[in-house]
Design an enzyme around this catalytic site. Structure first.
Site, PDB file in Angstrom:
ATOM      1  CB  SER A 167      -0.940   0.014   1.215  1.00  0.00           C
ATOM      2  OG  SER A 167      -0.183  -0.055   2.416  1.00  0.00           O
ATOM      3  N   GLY A 168       2.179   1.144   0.170  1.00  0.00           N
ATOM      4  CA  GLY A 168       3.042   2.322   0.234  1.00  0.00           C
ATOM      5  C   GLY A 168       3.439   2.826  -1.148  1.00  0.00           C
ATOM      6  CB  CYS A 222      16.197   7.589  -3.408  1.00  0.00           C
ATOM      7  SG  CYS A 222      15.687   8.442  -1.906  1.00  0.00           S
ATOM      8  CG  ASN A 252      11.744   9.635  -4.912  1.00  0.00           C
ATOM      9  OD1 ASN A 252      11.378  10.415  -5.773  1.00  0.00           O
ATOM     10  ND2 ASN A 252      10.944   9.232  -3.940  1.00  0.00           N
TER      11      ASN A 252
HETATM   12  N1  NAP Z   1       9.935   6.337  -0.934  1.00  0.00           N
HETATM   13  C1  NAP Z   1      11.144   6.290  -1.449  1.00  0.00           C
HETATM   14  O1  NAP Z   1      11.532   7.147  -2.250  1.00  0.00           O
HETATM   15  C2  NAP Z   1      12.094   5.194  -1.071  1.00  0.00           C
HETATM   16  C3  NAP Z   1      13.300   5.085  -1.774  1.00  0.00           C
HETATM   17  C4  NAP Z   1      14.196   4.060  -1.439  1.00  0.00           C
HETATM   18  C5  NAP Z   1      13.882   3.203  -0.397  1.00  0.00           C
HETATM   19  N2  NAP Z   1      12.746   3.348   0.292  1.00  0.00           N
HETATM   20  C6  NAP Z   1      12.466   2.420   1.401  1.00  0.00           C
HETATM   21  O2  NAP Z   1      11.401   1.550   0.993  1.00  0.00           O
HETATM   22  C7  NAP Z   1      10.599   1.231   2.122  1.00  0.00           C
HETATM   23  C8  NAP Z   1       9.162   1.654   1.809  1.00  0.00           C
HETATM   24  O3  NAP Z   1       9.161   3.051   1.584  1.00  0.00           O
HETATM   25  P1  NAP Z   1       7.826   3.829   1.199  1.00  0.00           P
HETATM   26  O4  NAP Z   1       8.246   5.210   0.899  1.00  0.00           O
HETATM   27  O5  NAP Z   1       7.045   3.049   0.212  1.00  0.00           O
HETATM   28  O6  NAP Z   1       7.071   3.820   2.597  1.00  0.00           O
HETATM   29  P2  NAP Z   1       5.497   3.857   2.846  1.00  0.00           P
HETATM   30  O7  NAP Z   1       4.824   4.595   1.748  1.00  0.00           O
HETATM   31  O8  NAP Z   1       5.318   4.329   4.248  1.00  0.00           O
HETATM   32  O9  NAP Z   1       5.078   2.318   2.761  1.00  0.00           O
HETATM   33  C9  NAP Z   1       5.450   1.373   3.753  1.00  0.00           C
HETATM   34  C10 NAP Z   1       4.606   0.151   3.570  1.00  0.00           C
HETATM   35  O10 NAP Z   1       4.973  -0.829   4.556  1.00  0.00           O
HETATM   36  C11 NAP Z   1       3.779  -1.248   5.213  1.00  0.00           C
HETATM   37  N3  NAP Z   1       4.058  -1.764   6.548  1.00  0.00           N
HETATM   38  C12 NAP Z   1       4.336  -1.062   7.677  1.00  0.00           C
HETATM   39  N4  NAP Z   1       4.485  -1.907   8.722  1.00  0.00           N
HETATM   40  C13 NAP Z   1       4.305  -3.170   8.246  1.00  0.00           C
HETATM   41  C14 NAP Z   1       4.310  -4.472   8.825  1.00  0.00           C
HETATM   42  N5  NAP Z   1       4.541  -4.655  10.124  1.00  0.00           N
HETATM   43  N6  NAP Z   1       4.068  -5.548   8.015  1.00  0.00           N
HETATM   44  C15 NAP Z   1       3.810  -5.392   6.708  1.00  0.00           C
HETATM   45  N7  NAP Z   1       3.798  -4.174   6.080  1.00  0.00           N
HETATM   46  C16 NAP Z   1       4.035  -3.082   6.855  1.00  0.00           C
HETATM   47  C17 NAP Z   1       2.922  -0.003   5.222  1.00  0.00           C
HETATM   48  O11 NAP Z   1       1.573  -0.268   5.541  1.00  0.00           O
HETATM   49  P3  NAP Z   1       0.760   0.828   6.411  1.00  0.00           P
HETATM   50  O12 NAP Z   1       0.927   2.134   5.729  1.00  0.00           O
HETATM   51  O13 NAP Z   1      -0.629   0.324   6.419  1.00  0.00           O
HETATM   52  O14 NAP Z   1       1.404   0.862   7.771  1.00  0.00           O
HETATM   53  C18 NAP Z   1       3.115   0.443   3.784  1.00  0.00           C
HETATM   54  O15 NAP Z   1       2.387  -0.367   2.890  1.00  0.00           O
HETATM   55  C19 NAP Z   1      11.200   1.984   3.327  1.00  0.00           C
HETATM   56  O16 NAP Z   1      12.027   1.131   4.061  1.00  0.00           O
HETATM   57  C20 NAP Z   1      12.008   3.094   2.675  1.00  0.00           C
HETATM   58  O17 NAP Z   1      13.109   3.491   3.465  1.00  0.00           O
HETATM   59  C21 NAP Z   1      11.812   4.314  -0.029  1.00  0.00           C
END
Ligand code: NAP
Length: 376
Positions: free
Chosen positions: A11-12, A168, A343
């Site tokens: 969902s993220g 990123c 990113n």
């Molecule tokens: N965004 C970027 O640009 C980017 C770039 C490189 C790396 N990353 C990394 O990628 C990861 C995700 O980033 P994002 O930006 O997509 O974050 P996000 O939008 O906050 O998404 C996180 C996802 O993980 C889920 N989640 C949280 N706790 C969980 C659990 N206990 N079990 C299963 N799922 C769980 C969340 O669900 P709920 O929302 O329902 O809690 C949500 O679906 C992070 O570690 C981040 O550091 C992100």
């Protein structure tokens, strides 16, 4: 071949981008998308309920992989290791690092062939560095991962079971600086990275700092010093032999949140030792072009020769490219390397799939070769 593939954290923002890419991927068949137990309202809903751009239509239903037709209607399930392992050969973890640190090893132990983790849980090889920067994220000490930057670790990916996709900003910074290790007879004093990041970098959960009236128009210094990506940048570059005078790598980073939805831009200010020679821009451009000659997703721009704009995230939205340009500032003995990327693509989902393509011996660009959307 269709490789059964799942996304945890579907969902993220990163999870949604993975789903978009996997929907059109001819080899990785998306069959599992999960959300945490603390979000029961989403369980049983279609993926398109949280990612409306993935709703099926006649055109995608005709895709040979059928992923396109089914991706948006795939039912979100509550995350369960045993169920993910039963259904998937490959699992992408788009979850916070605490969650990934537990799920990654558990999924592998349960029989998943490859886990690609987008979080920082397994990025740092050195356990002491990991404890310093991520004190709350405990991981099994025996469990190591391949740092999944293809331009750095291509040879290690084919045998990997756990791939740690880079951050990123770290991706942009490492790609901007890595070729400098090939400079002959040049001593570097220090490196400062000035980073700018769009709002999707902070995830999809609402915080007051992310509200539109607050976030719109900002140039907000959210990490003026001590950004945690510094550790993985140093680890990667030291591994390539890049050092500053006196040994080690004097490298710092300041990061600003800016008014972009997607996009990362870094300017690496490289101070050359005053007693050393200063390379010319032409020498730098040749060095970088040679270094990335075979890199599918790195484009080096020599601004004096090419009539194309300098690296700008605006021109990279939705693409897996990282654009790089090199400059020399003779007045203060400085090299400036500018790099930009999306990113969620080269900084997250696109790169994770690139690494996984290589892991499976598939063409590196499979499913991630689209040009950017512009103007985006
Ligand atoms: N965004 C970027 O640009 C980017 C770039 C490189 C790396 N990353 C990394 O990628 C990861 C995700 O980033 P994002 O930006 O997509 O974050 P996000 O939008 O906050 O998404 C996180 C996802 O993980 C889920 N989640 C949280 N706790 C969980 C659990 N206990 N079990 C299963 N799922 C769980 C969340 O669900 P709920 O929302 O329902 O809690 C949500 O679906 C992070 O570690 C981040 O550091 C992100």
């Amino acid at each position: 071949m269709s490789i059964a593939t799942g996304i945890i954290g579907a969902s993220g923002f990163a999870g949604g981008e993975l789903a978009r890419l996997l929907a059109g991927h001819p080899e990785f068949g998306l069959c599992y998308a999960s959300v945490p137990g603390h979000s029961p309202d989403l369980v049983g809903k279609p993926l398109a309920a949280v990612h409306p751009h993935l709703r099926a239509g006649r055109a995608v239903e005709a895709l040979p992989s059928k992923n396109g037709g089914s991706a948006g209607s795939l039912e979100l399930v509550s995350t369960k290791t045993s169920e993910a392992a039963r259904r998937c050969e490959v699992v992408f973890l788009a979850t916070p690092p605490l969650v990934s640190a537990a799920l990654g090893p558990a999924l592998l132990a349960a029989g998943v062939e490859v886990v690609v983790d987008l979080s920082p849980a397994f990025r740092l090889r050195d356990p002491a560095l990991h404890s310093k920067w991520y004190p709350a994220v405990s991981r099994p000490p025996e469990r190591t991962a391949v740092y999944g930057l293809p331009e750095l670790n291509r040879a290690l990916l084919p045998g990997a079971d756990l791939i740690a996709a880079p951050g990123c900003l770290a991706t942009a910074a490492i790609l901007a600086l890595m070729p400098l290790s090939g400079l002959d007879g040049v001593r570097l004093s220090s490196i400062t990275i000035d980073g700018k990041a769009g709002s999707t970098g902070s995830g999809h959960r609402l915080r007051s700092s992310g509200l539109h009236p607050v976030r719109s128009g900002v140039v907000a210094p959210y990490a003026p010093a001590g950004h945690r990506h510094v550790a993985e940048i140093q680890e990667a570059l030291l591994g390539k032999g890049l050092a500053t005078v006196g040994g080690g790598l004097r490298l710092g980073m300041s990061v600003f949140g800016v008014d972009l939805v997607r996009g990362v831009s870094v300017a690496a200010h490289v101070i050359v030792d005053p007693d050393s020679r200063l390379p010319s821009e032409g020498e730098l451009a040749s060095l970088y072009r040679d270094a990335y000659r075979d890199a599918a997703f790195v484009r080096v721009i020599h601004w004096r020769e090419e009539a194309v704009p300098l690296p700008d995230p605006k021109t990279l939205t939705g693409s897996n490219y990282c654009d790089i340009a090199v400059f020399q500032d003779a007045d203060c003995g400085r090299l400036v390397i500018v790099a930009a990327l999306d990113n969620l693509m080269k900084g997250a989902a696109g790169q994770a799939i690139q690494a996984c393509n290589i892991r499976y011996g598939l063409p590196e660009t499979l499913g991630i070769d689209a040009f950017a959307v512009y103007p985006g």
